[in-house]
Every structure is written in C-alpha cells, then in structure tokens.
Design an enzyme around this catalytic site. Structure first.
Site, mmCIF file in Angstrom:
data_model
loop_
_atom_site.group_PDB
_atom_site.id
_atom_site.type_symbol
_atom_site.label_atom_id
_atom_site.label_comp_id
_atom_site.label_asym_id
_atom_site.label_seq_id
_atom_site.Cartn_x
_atom_site.Cartn_y
_atom_site.Cartn_z
ATOM 1 N N LEU A 106 61.346 33.515 48.541
ATOM 2 C CA LEU A 106 60.476 33.612 49.538
ATOM 3 C C LEU A 106 59.258 32.841 49.131
ATOM 4 C CD1 LEU A 106 59.649 34.432 52.352
ATOM 5 C CD2 LEU A 106 58.410 36.535 51.284
ATOM 6 N N PRO B 252 55.513 27.068 46.191
ATOM 7 C CA PRO B 252 54.344 26.114 45.834
ATOM 8 C C PRO B 252 53.086 26.277 46.733
ATOM 9 C CG PRO B 252 56.130 24.984 45.067
ATOM 10 C CD PRO B 252 56.703 25.990 46.046
ATOM 11 N N SER C 174 50.936 34.042 49.984
ATOM 12 C CA SER C 174 50.639 35.147 51.054
ATOM 13 C C SER C 174 50.975 34.698 52.595
ATOM 14 C CB SER C 174 49.098 35.401 50.889
ATOM 15 O OG SER C 174 48.665 36.066 49.595
ATOM 16 N N PHE D 96 58.081 30.984 41.442
ATOM 17 C CA PHE D 96 57.930 32.278 40.693
ATOM 18 C C PHE D 96 59.167 32.977 40.803
ATOM 19 C CE2 PHE D 96 53.738 31.142 42.209
ATOM 20 C CZ PHE D 96 52.931 30.671 40.966
ATOM 21 N N SER E 259 61.994 35.416 40.343
ATOM 22 C CA SER E 259 62.583 36.284 39.006
ATOM 23 C C SER E 259 64.061 36.107 38.976
ATOM 24 C CB SER E 259 62.564 37.667 39.245
ATOM 25 O OG SER E 259 61.016 37.803 39.306
ATOM 26 N N GLY F 155 42.252 52.497 21.065
ATOM 27 C CA GLY F 155 41.128 51.494 20.072
ATOM 28 C C GLY F 155 41.850 50.202 19.806
ATOM 29 N N GLU G 45 55.164 41.124 46.108
ATOM 30 C CA GLU G 45 55.580 41.939 47.054
ATOM 31 C C GLU G 45 54.402 41.885 47.871
ATOM 32 O OE1 GLU G 45 58.461 42.428 47.242
ATOM 33 O OE2 GLU G 45 59.391 43.229 45.519
ATOM 34 N N ARG H 255 44.146 45.938 59.689
ATOM 35 C CA ARG H 255 44.857 45.379 60.998
ATOM 36 C C ARG H 255 45.507 46.845 61.942
ATOM 37 N NH1 ARG H 255 47.281 39.740 59.680
ATOM 38 N NH2 ARG H 255 45.652 38.523 59.848
#
Length: 383
Positions: free
Chosen positions: A124, A127, A131, A155, A157, A338, A362, A374
């Site tokens: 989906l 570049p 969003s 990106f 996968s 630590g 996602e 919204r």
C-alpha cells in the site's frame, strides 16, 4: 460479560506459544542477523493453520475469529515480534484473496497461501503517500485482458522474498474510489526490488521497495471489482491493526517476564532488588498496563467479529493504546536490567527495537487519534 478464554482458545494460545518457544525463540537472534526468515519455519507455521487463521474452513483455512487470531499473534510474539508480525501480514493477504479473488486466481494460489508454501506481501505505502494512502500514484492500465502496472511501493515486508504482492494501484479517478487491488506474482516481467532496507528493528523481515515498470498481469489477478481496492485495503487494516497490537502485547509481556526473573536474582545493598518498594511499584504498573491493554484489544476484536458499528474506531483506539503501552513497558523492562538490558544477550533490547515500529505501521498512532477524534465529532453531531 464473560472475560474468560474458552478451553479451545486457551489450547490455541498454548499451541502457538509452544511453537514459538520451540521453533522461533532459539533462532530469533540469528535470523535477525541474517535478515531473513527460513521458509521451513513459515511452512511449519502453515501446517498448524497459522497462514490462514480467519479464512473459512471450506476454503482451506482455520476458520477462526479475529479474537482467536490475536491470541495466536500474542503467543508467537513472545518468541519474536518480527516473525509473528510477518505471519500476520501474510494472513491479511490470504484473507483478502480468499474473500475477493477470482475463482481462477484462488484455484492457482489459495491452497499454497494457506499452507504458507507461497508467501504474500501487502503493498500500500509509497515513497510519497504513507498516511494519505488515498493519494497513491501507482497506476494500472487495462488492455486486452491484462493490467500493466507502473509505480513504486515502499517499506514492503517481504520485498524480494515473497511469492505474491498485493498491490494497491490507481485504475480510475483521483481519490479512494479510483483505487483497485491487483496481485502481482514474483517473477512477473517488470517486477523488481530495491536494496534491502537497514532498519532499527524487525530485522528478521526482509524489507525493500517493490518496483513496477510496465509490469503486466492477467485480469484474473484483480481482487474484487475495479475501484474497490481502497475499501478492501481499509477493511484489511482493521484486523491488521488488531494483529499488530497483539504482537506488541506479546513482546512486551515477554520483556516483563525477563525483567521479573532478573530482579529476583540481581542483588544490591545486600538483597535482591525485587525487595525495593520503588521497583515493586514499577513492576505493578507495568503488569496493570499490559492487562488493561489486553482487555481493550480483545474487546475491539470482539466488536470486529460481531460487526459492531463502531468496530473500526475501536480497532484504531486499541492499536494506538496497546502499541504505545507495550513499547513503554518494554522500555521500562530494559531500564530495570540497567546496563545488561542494553546487551543483546538478554533479548530485551531487540524487543524494544522491534516494538517501536508498531506505533508507526498499519496507520501511525497519530492517524489512529484522528480516526478516534472524527468518530467522536460525528457522534456529537448526531445527538
């Protein structure tokens, strides 16, 4: 309201947990360094039904609910969030093909997808459109019973690793109604990949750009009808958000277990450090926050299973809340160790790196807030 898992659900969780501890956890660091996941492992997961969790049984799937699926991904992520999330992405693709693929395409591919002999990637993001997914520019032109695709996905996968690529592309007008979903098989003419991305986390997952240059596939590779791609993508994301939240939850719980073991052994000022009240307060808060996240996640999954009118906004809220909470708990677990927490040997630094991206993918958690706001404003206007 019954908050208890059924006997079958507990068995499902236990099966996935044992599979992860036996077949994933001992190799997670090595796979991270190698930057890939063995095909054999994925096929073993497929043999247990983990490649098609919510595909109906009559289609070769496990026929489970979305709530059941969150149990599997939480359990697998206790071994490695990166591997579990990769399996989640494949499940999203398998579900989309099972419910929207043509008969010809399902005949050719669905069985191998459910068994995870064929792996699928979800394409989906681009570049220039993350969003704002409806602004994607990858285009497909239909001619003579085939589609020719041009564009770049970012990106991804499984880029360069997978056998199938579910590509969201523009077949019509600007905006969401001009988007379609087309499956491109590996080896198609015009399909190529960028260099492997060097990432902060999720390093076991091979990730790369997917490039389409006059890439041609048959018309039968269209999912649903032209113009339905954006709706299919968004519908898939509701479940994907639950899964990615479950992966974050499982990773964070594993980090907390490691921290609990450590503070019971580490001594300072003549006693184990789990005897210090300030540290006990931190542990109590971490467990409380994870339990709250778990209840919220399962409620959202229940709403999606029952097709609640507010399922989408609850999936968004759960994704935001659970992934933020899980990252914070994992980071706190690292702090409890630590300097040792910063070392690879204890595994927590890997969990922290892996879980950071769950707040981004996602749909970023900022977008989850927009979806939630919204929805609130619409409800206010309808009163």
């Amino acid at each position: 309201m019954d908050f208890a898992l059924s006997e079958g659900q507990q068995m499902l969780f236990d099966t996935a947990f044992e599979f992860g501890q036996e077949q994933i956890a001992p190799h997670a660091q090595a796979w991270e360094r190698a930057g890939t996941i063995p095909r054999e492992l994925l096929e073993n997961a497929g043999a247990l039904g983990f490649g098609a969790l919510y595909v109906p049984e009559q289609m070769g799937g496990a026929g489970l609910s979305r709530l059941d699926a969150t149990l599997v991904f939480e359990a697998l992520s206790a071994a490695c969030p990166s591997v579990a999330a990769f399996i989640s992405i494949h499940n999203m693709c398998t579900h989309m093909v099972a419910h929207n693929g043509t008969d010809a395409f399902k005949e050719a591919w669905l069985e191998s997808m459910t068994s995870m002999q064929s792996i699928a990637s979800y394409c989906l993001t681009e570049p220039g459109s993350g969003s704002d997914a409806a602004a994607l520019r990858t285009r497909a032109v239909k001619s003579g019973g085939a589609y020719t695709l041009n564009g770049t996905k970012a990106f991804i996968s499984g880029g360069g690793f997978s056998d199938l690529y579910l590509v969201m592309c523009r077949t019509g007008e600007d905006g969401p109604r001009g988007i379609s979903a087309i499956v491109v098989p590996d080896g198609a003419d015009g399909l190529s990949f960028g260099a492997a991305e060097r990432k902060m986390g999720w390093r076991a997952q091979p990730t790369a750009q997917v490039q389409l240059d006059d890439c041609t596939v048959q018309e039968s590779h269209l999912l649903g009808a032209e113009g339905e791609g954006f709706a299919l993508a968004m519908a898939g994301l509701d479940g994907g958000r639950l899964n990615i939240a479950a992966c974050a939850l499982g990773g964070a719980q594993a980090a907390l277990r490691t921290a609990l073991d450590y503070v019971g052994e580490r001594q300072a000022f003549g006693r184990t450090i789990d005897q210090f009240q300030g540290l006990q307060f931190r542990l109590a808060d971490m467990e409380t926050e994870l339990q709250a996240a778990r209840v919220f996640l399962r409620q959202a999954a229940w709403k999606l299973d029952t097709k609640g009118h507010d399922a989408t906004v609850h999936c968004a809220m759960a994704k935001r809340f659970v992934t933020d909470t899980a990252f914070r708990v994992a980071n706190d677990a690292l702090q409890l160790l630590g300097g040792y927490g910063y070392l690879e040997d204890y595994g927590i630094e890997k969990i922290v790196r892996d879980l950071r991206v769950h707040q981004i993918l996602e749909g970023t958690n900022e977008i989850m807030r927009i979806i939630t706001a919204r929805s609130l404003l619409r409800e206010r206007g309808s009163r």
